[in-house]
Design a protein around this motif. Structure first.
Motif, short mmCIF file in Angstrom:
data_model
loop_
_atom_site.label_atom_id
_atom_site.label_comp_id
_atom_site.label_asym_id
_atom_site.label_seq_id
_atom_site.Cartn_x
_atom_site.Cartn_y
_atom_site.Cartn_z
N GLN A 33 36.40 -17.18 -40.75
CA GLN A 33 35.58 -18.29 -41.25
C GLN A 33 36.46 -19.47 -41.59
N TRP A 34 36.00 -20.65 -41.25
CA TRP A 34 36.73 -21.91 -41.49
C TRP A 34 35.74 -22.89 -42.10
N GLU A 35 36.12 -23.55 -43.22
CA GLU A 35 35.22 -24.53 -43.84
C GLU A 35 36.03 -25.73 -44.30
N GLU A 36 35.51 -26.94 -44.02
CA GLU A 36 36.15 -28.20 -44.40
C GLU A 36 35.29 -28.91 -45.46
N PHE A 37 35.99 -29.63 -46.38
CA PHE A 37 35.31 -30.29 -47.49
C PHE A 37 35.78 -31.73 -47.61
N ASP A 38 34.88 -32.62 -48.08
CA ASP A 38 35.29 -33.99 -48.33
C ASP A 38 35.90 -34.10 -49.73
N ALA A 39 36.27 -35.32 -50.14
CA ALA A 39 36.95 -35.51 -51.41
C ALA A 39 36.08 -35.15 -52.61
N GLN A 40 34.74 -35.14 -52.44
CA GLN A 40 33.83 -34.80 -53.53
C GLN A 40 33.47 -33.31 -53.53
N ARG A 46 31.47 -25.88 -41.12
CA ARG A 46 31.58 -24.45 -41.36
C ARG A 46 31.57 -23.74 -40.01
N GLU A 47 32.56 -22.89 -39.82
CA GLU A 47 32.65 -22.10 -38.58
C GLU A 47 32.74 -20.62 -38.93
N ARG A 48 32.09 -19.80 -38.10
CA ARG A 48 32.18 -18.35 -38.25
C ARG A 48 32.25 -17.72 -36.87
N GLY A 49 33.05 -16.66 -36.76
CA GLY A 49 33.15 -15.96 -35.48
C GLY A 49 34.05 -14.75 -35.57
N THR A 50 34.13 -14.03 -34.47
CA THR A 50 34.95 -12.82 -34.39
C THR A 50 36.08 -13.04 -33.40
N LEU A 51 37.31 -12.70 -33.80
CA LEU A 51 38.49 -12.89 -32.98
C LEU A 51 39.10 -11.55 -32.63
N ARG A 78 34.15 -19.34 -32.36
CA ARG A 78 33.41 -19.44 -33.61
C ARG A 78 32.27 -20.43 -33.44
N GLY A 79 31.14 -20.13 -34.06
CA GLY A 79 30.04 -21.08 -34.12
C GLY A 79 30.38 -22.21 -35.07
N TYR A 80 30.07 -23.44 -34.72
CA TYR A 80 30.44 -24.65 -35.47
C TYR A 80 29.18 -25.32 -36.00
N ASP A 81 29.08 -25.46 -37.32
CA ASP A 81 27.99 -26.20 -37.96
C ASP A 81 28.61 -27.35 -38.75
N GLY A 82 28.29 -28.58 -38.38
CA GLY A 82 28.87 -29.72 -39.06
C GLY A 82 27.96 -30.92 -39.02
N ILE A 83 28.57 -32.09 -39.21
CA ILE A 83 27.83 -33.34 -39.16
C ILE A 83 28.63 -34.35 -38.35
N THR A 84 27.93 -35.30 -37.74
CA THR A 84 28.59 -36.35 -36.98
C THR A 84 29.02 -37.48 -37.92
N SER A 85 29.67 -38.49 -37.35
CA SER A 85 30.10 -39.64 -38.15
C SER A 85 28.92 -40.43 -38.69
N THR A 86 27.72 -40.22 -38.10
CA THR A 86 26.50 -40.88 -38.60
C THR A 86 25.69 -39.95 -39.50
N GLN A 91 25.69 -28.91 -34.10
CA GLN A 91 25.98 -27.50 -33.87
C GLN A 91 26.63 -27.35 -32.49
N THR A 92 27.78 -26.71 -32.47
CA THR A 92 28.47 -26.46 -31.21
C THR A 92 29.32 -25.21 -31.38
N GLN A 93 30.41 -25.11 -30.62
CA GLN A 93 31.30 -23.96 -30.70
C GLN A 93 32.74 -24.44 -30.67
N SER A 94 33.63 -23.61 -31.18
CA SER A 94 35.06 -23.90 -31.07
C SER A 94 35.76 -22.67 -30.49
N GLN A 95 36.71 -22.93 -29.62
CA GLN A 95 37.55 -21.88 -29.07
C GLN A 95 38.83 -21.81 -29.89
#
Length: 263
Positions: A33-40, A46-51, A78-86, A91-95
């Protein structure tokens, strides 16, 4: 401090008589699992997957010091759940392709207890897939970490042992190389990291004698890396903006098995 202890243990081990090492192959699987956060503190990604995990391991003893060296390679999706610059949901995927190289040493201190130190290098290649009109891009993270640990071992039979271990540590800021779709490639700094790892392992077979041995265990690993400083983005050498790598947290829960032979 962990690096100094590892150096001291390695120096002590070098001065002691050493037995032949056991060389082995490792295979396993981990939930990542991988998760990124802003300054607040708001979650951005958020990404989740099996390696799938494979690697090589060497284990040995010099006097009373147990040492190990290990290389592993993890890969998967991993499945990718995030937000765009707008601020639109995305929702996409990451290798993922990750490599880890580490050395560790344990020194008995009392009965079944030992203290240890480890030093490791990690590289994570993350390729975020394009979706719709949102373009993906590749990243490569590189960083070092060190940790101090404690281990408890108990015999479960004549040739089988149970080991429980815990590690605390961290590392200085590394860097991430990013190839954004509408900008020149850029290298962004990472903040310092903190590490917590917990392991439970069974090992059996030949110990100090030539022959086959095996290990099987589970490991939980949590890494938190601080946000890096902003860097200028350019396109064809002209500044077009700025970017930084936000704070991110990695969690891995894996199971591995090792088959080794001592010559």
């Amino acid at each position: 401090m962990a690096g100094a202890l590892l150096s001291a243990l390695s120096g002590a081990a070098a001065a002691m008589p050493c037995g032949a090492p056991a060389l082995g192959a490792l295979a396993g699987v981990e939930r990542s699992q991988w998760e990124e956060f802003d300054a607040q503190g708001k979650s951005l990604v958020r990404e989740r997957g099996t390696l799938q995990v494979a690697g090589l391991q060497a284990l040995g003893r010099c006097g009373a010091v147990d040492w190990s060296a290990q290389w592993t390679r993890s890969q998967g999706q991993r499945g990718y759940d995030g937000i765009t610059s707008t601020q639109a949901p995305l929702q996409t995927q990451s290798q993922l392709r990750a490599q880890a190289l580490g050395i560790a040493a344990w020194l008995p201190v009392s009965g079944s207890w030992a203290v240890g130190s480890q030093l490791g290098y990690r590289q994570v290649r993350r390729d975020i897939a394009s979706v719709g009109n949102v373009l993906g891009y590749p990243e490569r993270f590189d960083y070092l970490q060190a940790a101090l640990g404690v281990r408890y071992q108990a015999a479960l039979g004549e040739r089988v042992r149970l080991s429980a271990s815990g590690w605390l540590g961290g590392g200085p800021g590394g860097h991430v190389k990013v190839d954004l779709p509408r900008a020149d490639p850029v290298t962004l700094p990472l903040g310092s990291s903190r590490l917590l790892a917990l392991g439970l392992e069974l090992d059996g077979g030949a110990s100090a004698q030539p022959g086959w041995s095996w290990r099987a265990g589970v490991l939980y690993r949590r890494e938190q890396t601080g946000a890096g400083d902003a860097q200028a983005l350019t396109r064809n050498g002209v500044t077009v903006g700025a970017a930084l790598q936000p704070r991110f947290v990695q969690r891995h829960l894996g199971a591995t098995a090792v088959l080794a032979y001592r010559f």
